[in-house]
Design a protein around this motif. Structure first.
Motif, PDB file in Angstrom:
ATOM      1  N   LEU A  63      -3.137  -4.205  -5.532  1.00 16.13           N
ATOM      2  CA  LEU A  63      -2.036  -4.268  -4.569  1.00 16.13           C
ATOM      3  C   LEU A  63      -2.372  -3.455  -3.330  1.00 16.13           C
ATOM      4  O   LEU A  63      -2.127  -3.895  -2.206  1.00 16.13           O
ATOM      5  CB  LEU A  63      -0.746  -3.763  -5.220  1.00 16.13           C
ATOM      6  N   ALA A  64      -2.989  -2.298  -3.520  1.00 17.39           N
ATOM      7  CA  ALA A  64      -3.357  -1.447  -2.384  1.00 17.39           C
ATOM      8  C   ALA A  64      -4.368  -2.152  -1.476  1.00 17.39           C
ATOM      9  O   ALA A  64      -4.244  -2.101  -0.243  1.00 17.39           O
ATOM     10  CB  ALA A  64      -3.925  -0.123  -2.884  1.00 17.39           C
ATOM     11  N   GLU A  65      -5.358  -2.814  -2.076  1.00 17.31           N
ATOM     12  CA  GLU A  65      -6.376  -3.514  -1.281  1.00 17.31           C
ATOM     13  C   GLU A  65      -5.752  -4.672  -0.502  1.00 17.31           C
ATOM     14  O   GLU A  65      -6.048  -4.873   0.675  1.00 17.31           O
ATOM     15  CB  GLU A  65      -7.487  -4.026  -2.195  1.00 17.31           C
ATOM     16  N   LEU A  66      -4.884  -5.426  -1.160  1.00 15.18           N
ATOM     17  CA  LEU A  66      -4.213  -6.540  -0.496  1.00 15.18           C
ATOM     18  C   LEU A  66      -3.356  -6.034   0.660  1.00 15.18           C
ATOM     19  O   LEU A  66      -3.397  -6.586   1.759  1.00 15.18           O
ATOM     20  CB  LEU A  66      -3.367  -7.322  -1.498  1.00 15.18           C
ATOM     21  N   ASN A  67      -2.613  -4.955   0.444  1.00 15.14           N
ATOM     22  CA  ASN A  67      -1.774  -4.407   1.516  1.00 15.14           C
ATOM     23  C   ASN A  67      -2.602  -3.825   2.648  1.00 15.14           C
ATOM     24  O   ASN A  67      -2.178  -3.842   3.802  1.00 15.14           O
ATOM     25  CB  ASN A  67      -0.794  -3.383   0.958  1.00 15.14           C
ATOM     26  N   GLN A  68      -3.783  -3.332   2.350  1.00 10.30           N
ATOM     27  CA  GLN A  68      -4.675  -2.833   3.400  1.00 10.30           C
ATOM     28  C   GLN A  68      -5.107  -3.992   4.308  1.00 10.30           C
ATOM     29  O   GLN A  68      -5.122  -3.860   5.529  1.00 10.30           O
ATOM     30  CB  GLN A  68      -5.892  -2.163   2.772  1.00 10.30           C
ATOM     31  N   VAL A  69      -5.437  -5.120   3.715  1.00 12.80           N
ATOM     32  CA  VAL A  69      -5.805  -6.305   4.499  1.00 12.80           C
ATOM     33  C   VAL A  69      -4.611  -6.771   5.321  1.00 12.80           C
ATOM     34  O   VAL A  69      -4.742  -7.078   6.514  1.00 12.80           O
ATOM     35  CB  VAL A  69      -6.321  -7.433   3.581  1.00 12.80           C
ATOM     36  N   LEU A  70      -3.435  -6.816   4.718  1.00 18.30           N
ATOM     37  CA  LEU A  70      -2.234  -7.242   5.441  1.00 18.30           C
ATOM     38  C   LEU A  70      -1.928  -6.312   6.610  1.00 18.30           C
ATOM     39  O   LEU A  70      -1.548  -6.767   7.695  1.00 18.30           O
ATOM     40  CB  LEU A  70      -1.042  -7.334   4.486  1.00 18.30           C
ATOM     41  N   ALA A  77       3.657  -5.764   4.385  1.00 20.62           N
ATOM     42  CA  ALA A  77       3.109  -5.429   3.069  1.00 20.62           C
ATOM     43  C   ALA A  77       3.871  -6.188   1.996  1.00 20.62           C
ATOM     44  O   ALA A  77       5.015  -6.600   2.181  1.00 20.62           O
ATOM     45  CB  ALA A  77       3.215  -3.924   2.831  1.00 20.62           C
ATOM     46  N   VAL A  78       3.220  -6.386   0.860  1.00 16.29           N
ATOM     47  CA  VAL A  78       3.867  -7.004  -0.291  1.00 16.29           C
ATOM     48  C   VAL A  78       4.139  -5.921  -1.329  1.00 16.29           C
ATOM     49  O   VAL A  78       3.483  -4.879  -1.344  1.00 16.29           O
ATOM     50  CB  VAL A  78       3.020  -8.142  -0.893  1.00 16.29           C
ATOM     51  N   THR A  79       5.096  -6.190  -2.187  1.00 17.21           N
ATOM     52  CA  THR A  79       5.462  -5.241  -3.237  1.00 17.21           C
ATOM     53  C   THR A  79       4.927  -5.734  -4.574  1.00 17.21           C
ATOM     54  O   THR A  79       4.465  -6.876  -4.693  1.00 17.21           O
ATOM     55  CB  THR A  79       6.992  -5.111  -3.340  1.00 17.21           C
ATOM     56  N   GLU A  80       5.033  -4.890  -5.587  1.00 14.21           N
ATOM     57  CA  GLU A  80       4.632  -5.302  -6.936  1.00 14.21           C
ATOM     58  C   GLU A  80       5.439  -6.521  -7.377  1.00 14.21           C
ATOM     59  O   GLU A  80       4.908  -7.392  -8.053  1.00 14.21           O
ATOM     60  CB  GLU A  80       4.812  -4.147  -7.920  1.00 14.21           C
ATOM     61  N   GLU A  81       6.698  -6.561  -7.005  1.00 19.04           N
ATOM     62  CA  GLU A  81       7.541  -7.695  -7.363  1.00 19.04           C
ATOM     63  C   GLU A  81       7.033  -8.983  -6.723  1.00 19.04           C
ATOM     64  O   GLU A  81       7.048 -10.045  -7.349  1.00 19.04           O
ATOM     65  CB  GLU A  81       8.988  -7.434  -6.922  1.00 19.04           C
ATOM     66  N   ASP A  82       6.546  -8.898  -5.480  1.00 26.78           N
ATOM     67  CA  ASP A  82       6.036 -10.074  -4.777  1.00 26.78           C
ATOM     68  C   ASP A  82       4.821 -10.679  -5.467  1.00 26.78           C
ATOM     69  O   ASP A  82       4.609 -11.885  -5.430  1.00 26.78           O
ATOM     70  CB  ASP A  82       5.647  -9.737  -3.332  1.00 26.78           C
ATOM     71  N   VAL A  83       4.009  -9.827  -6.064  1.00 29.92           N
ATOM     72  CA  VAL A  83       2.759 -10.300  -6.692  1.00 29.92           C
ATOM     73  C   VAL A  83       2.792 -10.148  -8.209  1.00 29.92           C
ATOM     74  O   VAL A  83       1.762 -10.124  -8.871  1.00 29.92           O
ATOM     75  CB  VAL A  83       1.526  -9.586  -6.083  1.00 29.92           C
ATOM     76  N   ALA A  84       3.984 -10.065  -8.788  1.00 29.26           N
ATOM     77  CA  ALA A  84       4.142  -9.865 -10.228  1.00 29.26           C
ATOM     78  C   ALA A  84       3.359 -10.870 -11.076  1.00 29.26           C
ATOM     79  O   ALA A  84       2.725 -10.474 -12.050  1.00 29.26           O
ATOM     80  CB  ALA A  84       5.627  -9.885 -10.593  1.00 29.26           C
TER      81      ALA A  84
END
Length: 89
Positions: A63-70, A77-84
């Protein structure tokens, strides 16, 4: 589409690929792709607007890597719920 959403493709119960659709106007299409990290590809429109992030190895993307790209794309940013679904697999 006004809000991002995640699509995950599974094979034999494991995530094979995932795609995070970013907000886009009707008719906007991918013109080119840039690598944004290990297993992360970003689709851009002809005018350089990011419209999606493909995860070719979704089991290895945090999740941290994905949010870094975003963040680098000036996208929300996306949350844990978004990518559950991705994190549960």
């Amino acid at each position: 589409m006004k809000s991002p959403y995640l699509e995950v493709t599974f094979r034999h119960g494991r995530p094979l690929a995932a795609y995070l659709y970013l907000p886009r106007a009707s008719g906007e299409r991918s013109d080119y792709v840039e690598q944004a990290g290990s297993g992360l590809l970003v689709d851009f429109t002809v005018d350089g607007k990011p419209i999606g992030v493909e995860m070719t190895a979704p089991g290895h993307v945090s999740l941290a890597e994905l949010n870094q790209v975003l963040a680098a794309l000036n996208a929300s940013a996306v949350t844990e719920e978004d990518v559950a679904p991705l994190l549960a697999a």
